[in-house]
Design a protein around this motif. Structure first.
Motif, PDB file in Angstrom:
ATOM      1  N   VAL A 106     -51.261  39.223  38.188  1.00  0.00           N
ATOM      2  CA  VAL A 106     -50.129  39.426  37.261  1.00  0.00           C
ATOM      3  C   VAL A 106     -48.859  38.832  37.844  1.00  0.00           C
ATOM      4  O   VAL A 106     -48.130  38.085  37.173  1.00  0.00           O
ATOM      5  N   PHE A 107     -48.570  39.129  39.106  1.00  0.00           N
ATOM      6  CA  PHE A 107     -47.342  38.627  39.716  1.00  0.00           C
ATOM      7  C   PHE A 107     -47.348  37.107  39.787  1.00  0.00           C
ATOM      8  O   PHE A 107     -46.354  36.458  39.460  1.00  0.00           O
ATOM      9  N   VAL A 108     -48.457  36.527  40.219  1.00  0.00           N
ATOM     10  CA  VAL A 108     -48.512  35.074  40.379  1.00  0.00           C
ATOM     11  C   VAL A 108     -48.441  34.371  39.034  1.00  0.00           C
ATOM     12  O   VAL A 108     -47.717  33.378  38.874  1.00  0.00           O
ATOM     13  N   ARG A 109     -49.173  34.851  38.035  1.00  0.00           N
ATOM     14  CA  ARG A 109     -49.163  34.196  36.729  1.00  0.00           C
ATOM     15  C   ARG A 109     -47.799  34.304  36.067  1.00  0.00           C
ATOM     16  O   ARG A 109     -47.353  33.385  35.375  1.00  0.00           O
ATOM     17  N   VAL A 110     -47.104  35.429  36.259  1.00  0.00           N
ATOM     18  CA  VAL A 110     -45.753  35.567  35.700  1.00  0.00           C
ATOM     19  C   VAL A 110     -44.797  34.580  36.357  1.00  0.00           C
ATOM     20  O   VAL A 110     -43.987  33.930  35.688  1.00  0.00           O
ATOM     21  N   MET A 180     -40.310  41.407  37.007  1.00  0.00           N
ATOM     22  CA  MET A 180     -41.525  40.675  36.657  1.00  0.00           C
ATOM     23  C   MET A 180     -41.899  40.889  35.196  1.00  0.00           C
ATOM     24  O   MET A 180     -42.293  39.962  34.487  1.00  0.00           O
ATOM     25  N   LEU A 181     -41.783  42.127  34.739  1.00  0.00           N
ATOM     26  CA  LEU A 181     -42.060  42.400  33.326  1.00  0.00           C
ATOM     27  C   LEU A 181     -41.071  41.666  32.418  1.00  0.00           C
ATOM     28  O   LEU A 181     -41.459  41.143  31.360  1.00  0.00           O
ATOM     29  N   ALA A 182     -39.810  41.608  32.826  1.00  0.00           N
ATOM     30  CA  ALA A 182     -38.816  40.879  32.024  1.00  0.00           C
ATOM     31  C   ALA A 182     -39.122  39.385  31.993  1.00  0.00           C
ATOM     32  O   ALA A 182     -39.009  38.738  30.944  1.00  0.00           O
ATOM     33  N   LEU A 183     -39.527  38.822  33.148  1.00  0.00           N
ATOM     34  CA  LEU A 183     -39.895  37.414  33.176  1.00  0.00           C
ATOM     35  C   LEU A 183     -41.137  37.135  32.332  1.00  0.00           C
ATOM     36  O   LEU A 183     -41.220  36.121  31.637  1.00  0.00           O
ATOM     37  N   TRP A 184     -42.108  38.040  32.400  1.00  0.00           N
ATOM     38  CA  TRP A 184     -43.321  37.886  31.600  1.00  0.00           C
ATOM     39  C   TRP A 184     -42.992  37.888  30.108  1.00  0.00           C
ATOM     40  O   TRP A 184     -43.422  37.031  29.341  1.00  0.00           O
ATOM     41  N   LEU A 185     -42.193  38.862  29.686  1.00  0.00           N
ATOM     42  CA  LEU A 185     -41.841  38.960  28.271  1.00  0.00           C
ATOM     43  C   LEU A 185     -41.009  37.767  27.822  1.00  0.00           C
ATOM     44  O   LEU A 185     -41.234  37.208  26.735  1.00  0.00           O
ATOM     45  N   SER A 186     -40.065  37.320  28.669  1.00  0.00           N
ATOM     46  CA  SER A 186     -39.242  36.179  28.287  1.00  0.00           C
ATOM     47  C   SER A 186     -40.054  34.896  28.220  1.00  0.00           C
ATOM     48  O   SER A 186     -39.844  34.057  27.332  1.00  0.00           O
ATOM     49  N   ALA A 187     -41.006  34.716  29.146  1.00  0.00           N
ATOM     50  CA  ALA A 187     -41.860  33.524  29.106  1.00  0.00           C
ATOM     51  C   ALA A 187     -42.745  33.513  27.867  1.00  0.00           C
ATOM     52  O   ALA A 187     -42.943  32.470  27.229  1.00  0.00           O
ATOM     53  N   ALA A 188     -43.266  34.700  27.489  1.00  0.00           N
ATOM     54  CA  ALA A 188     -44.100  34.763  26.290  1.00  0.00           C
ATOM     55  C   ALA A 188     -43.283  34.475  25.032  1.00  0.00           C
ATOM     56  O   ALA A 188     -43.718  33.731  24.139  1.00  0.00           O
ATOM     57  N   ILE A 189     -42.083  35.059  24.950  1.00  0.00           N
ATOM     58  CA  ILE A 189     -41.232  34.817  23.781  1.00  0.00           C
ATOM     59  C   ILE A 189     -40.785  33.362  23.737  1.00  0.00           C
ATOM     60  O   ILE A 189     -40.732  32.737  22.664  1.00  0.00           O
ATOM     61  N   GLU A 190     -40.464  32.780  24.891  1.00  0.00           N
ATOM     62  CA  GLU A 190     -40.051  31.374  24.926  1.00  0.00           C
ATOM     63  C   GLU A 190     -41.182  30.453  24.464  1.00  0.00           C
ATOM     64  O   GLU A 190     -40.955  29.492  23.721  1.00  0.00           O
ATOM     65  N   ALA A 191     -42.411  30.742  24.887  1.00  0.00           N
ATOM     66  CA  ALA A 191     -43.541  29.922  24.438  1.00  0.00           C
ATOM     67  C   ALA A 191     -43.752  30.045  22.936  1.00  0.00           C
ATOM     68  O   ALA A 191     -44.057  29.061  22.249  1.00  0.00           O
ATOM     69  N   ARG A 192     -43.564  31.257  22.408  1.00  0.00           N
ATOM     70  CA  ARG A 192     -43.692  31.445  20.962  1.00  0.00           C
ATOM     71  C   ARG A 192     -42.603  30.695  20.209  1.00  0.00           C
ATOM     72  O   ARG A 192     -42.853  30.084  19.155  1.00  0.00           O
ATOM     73  N   LEU A 193     -41.387  30.737  20.737  1.00  0.00           N
ATOM     74  CA  LEU A 193     -40.277  30.070  20.047  1.00  0.00           C
ATOM     75  C   LEU A 193     -40.439  28.557  20.085  1.00  0.00           C
ATOM     76  O   LEU A 193     -40.165  27.866  19.104  1.00  0.00           O
ATOM     77  N   LEU A 194     -40.867  28.022  21.237  1.00  0.00           N
ATOM     78  CA  LEU A 194     -41.019  26.570  21.344  1.00  0.00           C
ATOM     79  C   LEU A 194     -42.179  26.045  20.505  1.00  0.00           C
ATOM     80  O   LEU A 194     -42.209  24.861  20.174  1.00  0.00           O
ATOM     81  N   LYS A 195     -43.129  26.910  20.162  1.00  0.00           N
ATOM     82  CA  LYS A 195     -44.236  26.511  19.305  1.00  0.00           C
ATOM     83  C   LYS A 195     -44.087  27.028  17.883  1.00  0.00           C
ATOM     84  O   LYS A 195     -45.043  27.044  17.125  1.00  0.00           O
TER      85      LYS A 195
END
Length: 435
Positions: A106-110, A180-195
């Motif tokens: 989880v930590f590494v993938r985030v 880490m949870l904030a980075l995970w959530l922001s990365a997921a939302i950013e990927a959704r927005l860019l797609k």
């Protein structure tokens, strides 16, 4: 594994591993791992997303497989204890191993999803793996609670409060978890927005940047609260931060705000062909601090966003998808320019890449009576400037040179200014000397 094991429990666990029940637990463990792998593969499908936290490039790289395995093993452990009254031995060790693997994944993938181009992630992964495995061994053997009790005794007084080293370490750990949870959530939302369905990439980029900044700010506040820091005390540092932004971090804050202004007003968009400070190229990315401009020859320029606001920027993609270019050639005096012009235009029209419509046709103008000859300026339109202009300029110059050679027209050389050098001084002869 709710609590660490005592020495007696460790001895009993070692004895349980040598019984026939251990074989049953190994079979159950193998079935749980196989079922977790099948579920993860079914949920993943055929897609490969290297930036996904749950799946990753390969199935075993993601965090979903160890999390599913951990859940299935915990369920099997409670089922065996409730139905067969079988105390867990192998499954208890498997839970500790799977929990450590899940934390590491989880930590590494985030971190890789939040910072995909950072080489620092590999170093963090190595040190994090060692820390998690050592911490799990210490907890499993019962050494970690004794170590935490010793850390509780190391404390010091700050004002009216007493802070222990254990509280600081636990607060730092909680802060890392929240970030880490904030980075995970922001990365997921950013990927959704860019797609997403928005056609304008700039709007999606500004939405992704704003979302990440907001989530990181909220995560920082929660992390500080989890670390035991009173948030009301931050008001004291608010003035200091404002002064620091006003003096030391003025340029950084200006570039950060300028990046959002550029994206919001949409005068410069990702993919536009621009010219900034005599550097021409295509905008490949607009970050919070700087904009990346890539030239046709592969070179990239990192331009601070403040320059895009305060200086003149030429945007060739704002209204037209083609740009005008020119080349200059001189012909000798006495050349019939009126007869030469249609021949030059016909030669330019034979170039395949050249635009040939009426609104973007080439033109030949007599622009100057130079000292060495008549100066002709040939204007033409580049239909695809993103593919480079130098190769089309070369084709235009070769076509012009072919016409001049066919017509026998000479390109004059610059006249050299000859200076008369006085003869070397010779001493007077003996005959001309006075007696």
């Amino acid at each position: 594994m709710a609590r660490p094991m005592t020495p007696d429990e460790l001895s009993a666990l070692g004895s349980a591993l040598l019984t026939t029940n251990a074989a049953l637990e190994l079979a159950v463990l193998g079935g749980c791992l196989l079922l977790a792998w099948a579920l993860a593969r079914t949920l993943r499908g055929r897609r490969e997303d290297p930036h996904s936290v749950l799946f990753g490039r390969r199935l075993v790289d993601g965090a979903l497989f160890p999390l599913l395995s951990l859940g299935l093993v915990l369920a099997a452990q409670h089922l065996l204890l409730a139905v067969l009254h079988l105390p867990p031995a192998v499954l208890r060790i498997a839970v500790a191993l799977l929990l450590s693997l899940a934390l590491i994944r989880v930590f590494v993938r985030v971190l890789r999803a939040a910072f995909p181009a950072s080489a620092f992630v590999r170093i963090v992964e190595r040190w994090l793996s060692w820390a998690v495995w050592i911490g799990m061994i210490l907890w499993f053997t019962g050494v970690l609670p004794m170590l935490m009790e010793e850390l509780e005794g190391i404390s010091w007084k700050v004002g009216s409060d007493r802070i222990s080293l254990r509280a600081l370490l636990e607060g730092a750990f909680n802060a890392v978890i929240v970030l880490m949870l904030a980075l995970w959530l922001s990365a997921a939302i950013e990927a959704r927005l860019l797609k997403g369905r928005l056609t304008d990439l700039s709007l999606r980029k500004i939405a992704a940047n704003a979302t990440r900044a907001l989530l990181l700010f909220v995560g920082l506040l929660i992390a500080l609260s989890a670390a035991g820091i009173d948030l009301t005390a931050l008001s004291v540092f608010g003035g200091a931060i404002g002064v620091g932004l006003g003096f030391g971090l003025q340029k950084l804050a200006s570039n950060y705000v300028s990046g959002f202004v550029v994206l919001a007003e949409r005068s410069l968009r990702i993919g536009d062909l621009v010219k900034v400070d005599n550097f021409e190229g295509r905008i490949t990315d607009i970050n919070t601090r700087a904009t990346i401009i890539r030239a046709a020859n592969g070179r990239e320029s990192i331009v601070p966003n403040e320059l895009l606001i305060t200086q003149r920027v030429e945007n060739a993609s704002l209204t037209e998808t083609c740009v005008m270019a020119s080349t200059v050639v001189q012909v000798a005096y006495g050349t019939d320019v009126l007869k030469l012009r249609p021949k030059l235009l016909a030669a330019l029209g034979s170039i395949e890449r050249m635009m040939k419509d009426d609104s973007h046709s080439a033109a030949v103008h007599l622009t100057n009576f130079a000292a060495d000859g008549l100066e002709l300026t040939i204007w033409y339109w580049v239909p695809d400037p993103l593919n480079g202009q130098s190769n089309l300029r070369s084709e235009v110059n070769l076509a012009i040179l072919a016409v001049l050679d066919a017509e026998g027209i000479e390109i004059p050389f610059p006249q050299r200014v000859l200076r008369r050098v006085p003869p070397a001084h010779k001493p007077p002869s003996a005959a001309s000397q006075p007696p």
